[in-house]
Scaffold this active site. Structure first.
Site, PDB file in Angstrom:
ATOM      1  N   GLU A  44     -13.434  68.822  20.624  1.00 48.84           N
ATOM      2  CA  GLU A  44     -12.522  69.964  20.498  1.00 48.84           C
ATOM      3  C   GLU A  44     -13.286  71.288  20.386  1.00 48.84           C
ATOM      4  OE1 GLU A  44      -9.929  68.713  17.215  1.00 48.84           O
ATOM      5  OE2 GLU A  44      -8.666  67.651  18.664  1.00 48.84           O
ATOM      6  N   ASP A  96      -4.821  60.009  17.988  1.00 49.72           N
ATOM      7  CA  ASP A  96      -5.008  61.001  16.925  1.00 49.72           C
ATOM      8  C   ASP A  96      -3.882  60.926  15.901  1.00 49.72           C
ATOM      9  OD1 ASP A  96      -5.820  63.124  15.438  1.00 49.72           O
ATOM     10  OD2 ASP A  96      -5.329  64.663  16.922  1.00 49.72           O
ATOM     11  N   GLU A 149      -0.176  65.242   8.732  1.00 47.08           N
ATOM     12  CA  GLU A 149      -0.192  66.158   9.873  1.00 47.08           C
ATOM     13  C   GLU A 149       0.938  65.901  10.876  1.00 47.08           C
ATOM     14  OE1 GLU A 149      -3.866  66.086  11.994  1.00 47.08           O
ATOM     15  OE2 GLU A 149      -3.176  67.462  13.545  1.00 47.08           O
TER      16      GLU A 149
END
Ligand code: GCW
Length: 714
Positions: free
Chosen positions: A306, A385, A413
């Site tokens: 990332e 993820d 998240e």
């Protein structure tokens, strides 16, 4: 006085003494037990405590024992130094017991951090032994003993021996040095503010205590998207202050570091891991950090991921990058955790053979055996993820000669961000118990990550915790169950999800059977409910993946390079990851596992669209079509989410007013959020597929009004 009235008064009294609870004390509330029970228990307990040795951790253990017994049982302990003079709690390491009290027969064979609790009677004297394999073990033994008291179990006759399942039980905090937290939902950082360690670190000390009570022994204190200045010479003393605050609880500090540091902080013109100047820089830097923090547990690194700096900049491998840092840490006994979360986020979405799920295995499997012995590869539970449902990462089975640890995400998240109830322990257990069939059948992920399958000494569990300054640490009262659950599983992944939920509920809300049963059941059902209304059948969380990861946004994952595609179109939905016709991802598993995912006939429904692209009219094992299942599951999930409200209301008066109110408003909100999810996802699929809901619900919203069409009066 008529009976119901009496009961009401009693309920009021017992609830009112709990008023004003904020959740700050978490599962260490040490609420006073029912007095009859406490009196009973006190009769058999020593009134003295003898700590063997005066080290920091033994002092913490003794103070915790005194605090817990006084708060829960009203038992005051005198601190003594002479053992055989009378009844006493005796706390110490096995070594100290052997040296100072050879008459006590304490256990051998504990693993590091393990403990033994044993009641010994000698004539009229009673000794309650808390023996640890090391000092940390003594502290953990005390917490285990106090947990028993709080759970309402008797400690009159103890005989318990426990060792942790794996040596590594760490949390990662994604805290930025400016005080914000990446994917944190509980306020600002307890560690940092304005690029300094906070001036008051009492919250850090209290966090250390919560972690120690679960057996968590390491905490990385800054974001894996690491600010390189964490290694600047004038910053390192700040790390030292935090380490000092955690030290009394046996929680060792870990730092997240950036591979580019030799250049950014060190002023070199390169960070090439094979350049001797870079190696020398890491070595000098590690020496400097260890001078300030001699018990640092190590570093964690996110590289080539990332947008982070990585070894690819110089054509080097992940092993090169990990080893150069690991070699600098090795003389100090430090570990280097290297994250396997490496993938190309500029994948060509038009190419149906591209697949982000393959990335971790493709990057790390070829390097197996090339990492130094103090490197641990840190692998997320699934190949994508932290989605609502993923298969176990194929990489768990792909490292035979490399240490590994599993990374689980405690912070919610993709899972409702502390605004929605999702108890994650059942999800984590589904992965930990999954049989990778490598090297042989009967090898669950937990055995692989703990190093048991390939006889590796290092390995274990890392949880992304992201607690913050909010009073209740986690952003909501019920989200605390996930931090508790992570710690308990990391200590013993064989504990059941129910057992952990029950423990947490008792410790957090008390032992009222109705409270325990209701909250436990709400927790246990919550993952499935959330999955049903956000992304069932292996679709993953259908959320805004390029933004805040909250709320429905089905198209955000498509037509971009991030690779979280569900590939829904007018005809069908799902990712074909088969070897036969798809991306080939299934081929990364052992043959028996691969066969199960590859073949539509035996692929489980809850992952079917993760592995297969199916026409909407395909029938699943439940004999429903794909499209009807999508509709039905969303309606089922939203309905069950709305039921939390009445379940919780049944606890009014049994839970203290403040937490009752907070949880109620969260659950009322969640009921609405679930309906919104349901309608957004089902309407989208109705539009995409053109196939109506057989039950006539989708696309109709009776009782709903467009705000724009309303007029304001008065
Ligand atoms: O899930 C993603 C998060 C990022 C995070 C990344 C990672 C720390 O959205 O915020 O970055 O994973 O795990 O590195």
């Amino acid at each position: 006085m008529p009976k119901p009235y009496l009961c009401a008064v009693f309920a009021l009294l017992s609830a009112s003494h709990l008023d004003g609870e904020t959740g700050y004390r978490g599962w260490l509330r040490y609420a006073h037990l029912d007095e009859t029970k406490a009196r009973d228990e006190r009769k058999y307990l020593p009134t003295a405590v003898v700590p063997l040795g005066g080290s920091l951790l033994i002092r913490s253990a003794q103070q915790e024992l005194s605090r817990g017994l006084s708060e829960m049982l009203g038992q005051t302990l005198q601190v003594g130094s002479l053992v055989p003079s009378g009844s006493a709690f005796v706390l110490g390491t096995l070594g100290e017991f052997h040296r100072k009290t050879p008459q006590f027969d304490v256990a051998e064979g504990l693993l590091p951090d393990g403990y033994r609790l044993k009641t010994l009677e000698a004539g009229t004297k009673r000794y309650v032994i808390v023996a640890g394999a090391n000092e940390r073990g003594v502290l953990y033994g005390v917490f285990a003993l106090l947990r028993k008291v709080a759970l309402g179990e008797s400690i009159r006759n103890l005989d318990v021996t426990e060792s942790p399942y794996a040596p590594i039980r760490w949390v990662n905090q994604w805290d930025n040095l400016d005080g914000s937290i990446e994917r944190g939902y509980a306020g600002r950082s307890i560690f940092w503010e304005g690029h300094h360690a906070r001036s008051v670190l009492s919250r850090v000390r209290d966090y250390g205590r919560l972690l120690a009570s679960l057996g968590v022994n390491g905490c990385s204190i800054n974001n894996v998207n690491a600010d390189p200045t964490v290694l600047a010479s004038d910053f390192i003393p700040e790390v030292g202050r935090i380490a000092e605050a955690l030290r009394p609880w046996g929680v060792q500090v870990v730092l997240a570091v950036d591979l580019g540091s030799p250049k950014v902080v060190g002023g070199l013109d390169t960070f090439d891991p094979l350049d001797p100047r870079v190696a020398a820089w890491w070595k000098a830097k590690a020496d400097e950090v260890y001078w300030a923090v001699p018990d640092l547990a190590g570093f964690v690194m996110k590289a080539d991921s990332e947008g982070r700096a990585g070894p690819s900049a110089y054509g080097r491998t992940h092993a090169d990058a990990a080893n150069v840092v690991a070699r600098a840490l090795a003389p100090h006994g430090g570990l280097l955790f290297y994250r396997a979360f490496v993938y190309d986020h500029h994948l060509d979405w038009r190419n149906l053979k591209n697949d982000r799920a393959r990335a971790a295995y493709e990057n790390f499997h070829p390097l197996d055996g090339r990492f130094d012995s103090n490197v641990v590869v840190q692998i997320k539970n699934g190949p994508i993820d932290f989605q609502v449902r993923e298969p176990a990462s194929s990489l768990f089975g792909g490292l035979e000669r490399t240490n590994q640890a599993i990374e689980l995400e405690i912070t919610q998240e993709y899972m409702g961000q502390a605004r929605q109830l999702v108890y994650l322990v059942p999800m984590w257990k589904a992965t930990l118990d999954f049989d990778m069939q490598t090297p042989r059948a009967g090898t669950p992920v937990k055995a692989l990550v703990a190093g048991k399958a390939f006889d590796r000494p290092l390995g274990g569990f890392v949880g992304v915790a992201n607690v913050g300054l909010d009073d209740n640490w986690a952003g909501s009262q019920l989200s605390q169950a996930n931090l508790y659950g992570f710690g308990r599983l990391a200590w013993n992944p064989d504990l059941s999800a129910r057992r952990i939920a029950e423990e947490w509920t008792r410790l957090t809300f008390g032992n009222d059977p109705k409270v325990v049963a209701t909250i436990t059941n709400m927790l246990l059902g919550s993952w499935r409910i959330y999955e049903d209304y956000t992304g069932p059948l292996g679709l993953q969380t259908l959320t805004d993946i390029t933004g805040n990861h909250y709320g429905p946004a089905l198209e955000s994952s498509e037509r971009n390079g991030w690779g979280q595609w569900h590939r829904a179109d007018a005809r069908g939905v799902g990712m074909d990851r088969s070897v036969a016709t798809g991306t080939g991802f299934t081929g990364q598993y052992a043959p028996a596992v691969a066969a199960r995912f590859e073949s539509l006939g035996i692929c489980p429904d809850n992952l079917v669209l993760f592995f297969h692209h199916l026409p909407y009219t395909t029938r699943l094992h439940n004999d429903e079509t794909v499209i009807q299942s999508i509709y039905d599951l969303h309606y089922q999930g939203a309905r069950r989410a709305s039921e939390y409200v009445s379940e919780w209301k049944s606890l009014e008066g049994r839970v203290d007013a403040e937490r009752y109110r907070q949880v109620l408003s969260q659950l009322e909100y969640q009921a609405g959020a679930a309906e919104l999810w349901r309608d957004a996802v089902t309407s989208w699929f109705l539009r995409a597929s053109g196939i109506p809901d057989a039950k006539g619900r989708v696309g109709r919203h009776p009782g709903r009004f467009e705000a724009e069409k309303m007029t304001l009066e008065g």
